[in-house]
Design an enzyme around this catalytic site. Structure first.
Site, PDB file in Angstrom:
ATOM      1  N   GLY A  12       1.020  -1.321   0.379  1.00 52.28           N
ATOM      2  CA  GLY A  12      -0.186   0.411   0.039  1.00 52.28           C
ATOM      3  C   GLY A  12       0.941   1.355   0.323  1.00 52.28           C
ATOM      4  O   GLY A  12       2.052   1.372  -0.452  1.00 52.28           O
ATOM      5  N   ASP A  19       2.405   2.591   2.836  1.00 46.84           N
ATOM      6  CA  ASP A  19       4.126   1.883   3.350  1.00 46.84           C
ATOM      7  C   ASP A  19       4.410   1.710   1.590  1.00 46.84           C
ATOM      8  O   ASP A  19       6.136   2.224   1.944  1.00 46.84           O
ATOM      9  CB  ASP A  19       3.078   1.163   4.219  1.00 46.84           C
ATOM     10  CG  ASP A  19       5.072   0.774   5.073  1.00 46.84           C
ATOM     11  OD1 ASP A  19       4.632   0.121   6.116  1.00 46.84           O
ATOM     12  OD2 ASP A  19       5.630   1.234   4.798  1.00 46.84           O
ATOM     13  N   TYR A  73      -6.109  -2.551   6.332  1.00 45.16           N
ATOM     14  CA  TYR A  73      -6.911  -2.722   7.822  1.00 45.16           C
ATOM     15  C   TYR A  73      -7.856  -2.245   7.884  1.00 45.16           C
ATOM     16  O   TYR A  73      -8.610  -2.263   8.579  1.00 45.16           O
ATOM     17  CB  TYR A  73      -5.971  -2.032   8.598  1.00 45.16           C
ATOM     18  CG  TYR A  73      -4.494  -1.588   9.067  1.00 45.16           C
ATOM     19  CD1 TYR A  73      -3.413  -3.120   8.868  1.00 45.16           C
ATOM     20  CD2 TYR A  73      -3.364  -1.321   9.846  1.00 45.16           C
ATOM     21  CE1 TYR A  73      -2.628  -3.253   9.285  1.00 45.16           C
ATOM     22  CE2 TYR A  73      -2.476  -1.429  10.519  1.00 45.16           C
ATOM     23  CZ  TYR A  73      -1.689  -2.574   9.839  1.00 45.16           C
ATOM     24  OH  TYR A  73      -0.864  -3.088  10.179  1.00 45.16           O
TER      25      TYR A  73
HETATM   26  N1  APR Z   1      -0.760   7.707  -1.842  1.00 45.77           N
HETATM   27  C1  APR Z   1      -1.772   8.702  -1.301  1.00 45.77           C
HETATM   28  N2  APR Z   1      -2.775   7.383  -1.407  1.00 45.77           N
HETATM   29  C2  APR Z   1      -2.205   6.174  -1.366  1.00 45.77           C
HETATM   30  C3  APR Z   1      -1.558   5.864  -1.848  1.00 45.77           C
HETATM   31  C4  APR Z   1      -0.642   6.540  -2.620  1.00 45.77           C
HETATM   32  N3  APR Z   1       0.771   5.994  -3.166  1.00 45.77           N
HETATM   33  N4  APR Z   1      -1.173   4.079  -1.546  1.00 45.77           N
HETATM   34  C5  APR Z   1      -2.291   3.664  -0.939  1.00 45.77           C
HETATM   35  N5  APR Z   1      -3.652   4.832  -0.845  1.00 45.77           N
HETATM   36  C6  APR Z   1      -4.330   4.324   0.144  1.00 45.77           C
HETATM   37  C7  APR Z   1      -5.260   3.448  -0.292  1.00 45.77           C
HETATM   38  O1  APR Z   1      -5.569   3.368  -1.141  1.00 45.77           O
HETATM   39  C8  APR Z   1      -6.081   3.564   0.694  1.00 45.77           C
HETATM   40  O2  APR Z   1      -6.960   4.495   2.114  1.00 45.77           O
HETATM   41  O3  APR Z   1      -3.812   4.387   1.143  1.00 45.77           O
HETATM   42  C9  APR Z   1      -5.366   4.003   1.716  1.00 45.77           C
HETATM   43  C10 APR Z   1      -4.003   3.057   2.908  1.00 45.77           C
HETATM   44  O4  APR Z   1      -4.166   1.772   2.813  1.00 45.77           O
HETATM   45  P1  APR Z   1      -2.725   1.147   3.035  1.00 45.77           P
HETATM   46  O5  APR Z   1      -1.469   1.317   2.517  1.00 45.77           O
HETATM   47  O6  APR Z   1      -3.141  -0.838   2.707  1.00 45.77           O
HETATM   48  O7  APR Z   1      -2.750   0.847   4.714  1.00 45.77           O
HETATM   49  P2  APR Z   1      -3.231   0.808   5.708  1.00 45.77           P
HETATM   50  O8  APR Z   1      -5.101  -0.190   5.517  1.00 45.77           O
HETATM   51  O9  APR Z   1      -3.003   1.441   7.048  1.00 45.77           O
HETATM   52  O10 APR Z   1      -2.545  -1.028   6.685  1.00 45.77           O
HETATM   53  C11 APR Z   1      -1.701  -1.118   6.899  1.00 45.77           C
HETATM   54  O11 APR Z   1      -0.611  -2.236   5.151  1.00 45.77           O
HETATM   55  O12 APR Z   1       1.828  -1.585   3.597  1.00 45.77           O
HETATM   56  C12 APR Z   1       0.909  -2.174   4.608  1.00 45.77           C
HETATM   57  O13 APR Z   1       2.817  -1.858   5.812  1.00 45.77           O
HETATM   58  C13 APR Z   1       1.747  -1.654   6.255  1.00 45.77           C
HETATM   59  O14 APR Z   1       1.056  -3.219   7.623  1.00 45.77           O
HETATM   60  C14 APR Z   1       0.584  -2.104   7.189  1.00 45.77           C
HETATM   61  C15 APR Z   1      -0.696  -1.826   6.636  1.00 45.77           C
END
Ligand code: APR
Length: 194
Positions: free
Chosen positions: A31, A33, A126
Site C-alpha cells: 500500500g 507504506d 486494515y
Molecule cells: N498515495 C496516497 N494514498 C495511497 C497511496 C499513495 N501512493 N497508496 C495507497 N494509498 C491509500 C489507499 O488507497 C488507502 O486508502 O492509502 C490508504 C491506506 O491503505 P494502506 O496503504 O493499505 O494502509 P492501511 O490500511 O493503514 O494498512 C497498513 O498495510 O502496507 C501495509 O505495512 C502496512 O501493515 C501495514 C498496513
C-alpha cells in the site's frame, strides 16, 4: 491554517511531512507504506532500522507516530503512524485512528513544520470503512485547528476519485463549507496529474 483535500499520490507531494500508514515494525509493507519506501529509497528503511525506539523486538504501538527523514522523497520528513486494524468498531478503532492524526499534528507543531499530508490511514489493508475514517480525519483536523496555529497546511490525500468524493462529503457534513460552496479555511484541490 488550511485543510485541503488532494487527489493523487502522496509520494509526489512537496510538503514538510507526509504521513505513512505503517505497521508496528516500521519495516515497510504494501500500500502507501510500500509506495513511500519505494519513492524514498533504501535509506528510509535503513533509518527506520536505526530508530532508537525500535530496538529489536520493540514495536511502534497503534495510534503512535515516529519521524524519519524524507530521503529521496520531495517531502522533508516521513511520519510513520500505525493505524488500527478494523474489527467491528467496538474495539477502540475510532479513538486509535483519531490518535494517529492528533499525534502526527502534535509532532508537526513540535517540529515547527509548515505543511503535512495524510493518506487515508487504515482504509486499505486494515479495512477501516472510508466514510467513517474520513469523518475522523476531518473532525480531528478541524478540532486541532480550533486551538493551534501550526502547521499552516493540512492536506488529506485521496488516492482515487471515489475517496476524493467521500472526503468532500465528510467536509460538507462538518458544516465548514460556507454557503458559496467555497471556504476560507478549507480548500479542495485536484492533483495536477488528474
Ligand atoms: N498515495 C496516497 N494514498 C495511497 C497511496 C499513495 N501512493 N497508496 C495507497 N494509498 C491509500 C489507499 O488507497 C488507502 O486508502 O492509502 C490508504 C491506506 O491503505 P494502506 O496503504 O493499505 O494502509 P492501511 O490500511 O493503514 O494498512 C497498513 O498495510 O502496507 C501495509 O505495512 C502496512 O501493515 C501495514 C498496513
Amino acid at each position: 491554517m488550511s485543510i485541503e483535500i488532494w487527489h493523487g499520490d502522496i509520494t509526489e507531494l512537496d510538503v514538510d511531512a507526509i504521513v505513512n500508514a505503517a505497521n508496528e515494525t516500521l519495516l515497510g509493507g504494501g500500500g502507501v507504506d510500500g509506495a513511500i519506501h519505494r519513492a524514498a529509497g533504501p535509506g528510509l528503511l535503513a533509518e527506520c532500522c536505526q530508530l532508537p525506539e525500535l530496538r529489536p523486538g520493540v514495536r511502534c504501538p497503534t495510534g503512535e507516530v515516529r519521524a524519519t527523514g524524507g530521503h529521496a522523497l520531495p517531502a522533508r520528513h516521513v511520519f510513520h503512524t500505525v493505524g488500527p486494524v478494523w474489527r467491528d468498531g467496538r474495539h477502540d478503532e475510532a479513538a486509535l485512528l483519531a490518535n494517529c492524526y492528533w499525534q502526527s499534528l502534535r509532532l508537526a507543531e513540535r517540529m515547527e513544520l509548515q505543511s503535512i499530508a495524510f493518506p487515508a490511514i487504515s482504509c486499505g489493508v486494515y479495512g477501516y470503512p472510508l466514510h467513517q475514517a474520513a469523518d475522523i480525519a476531518v473532525t480531528e483536523t478541524l478540532t486541532w485547528r480550533k486551538s493551534h496555529t501550526r502547521p499552516l497546511r493540512i492536506i488529506l490525500v485521496a488516492y482515487n476519485a471515489a475517496a476524493f468524493k467521500i472526503y468532500q462529503q465528510a467536509l460538507n457534513r462538518s458544516g465548514q463549507i460556507d454557503s458559496s460552496g467555497g471556504s476560507s479555511a478549507l480548500m479542495q484541490g485536484l492533483a495536477a496529474a488528474t
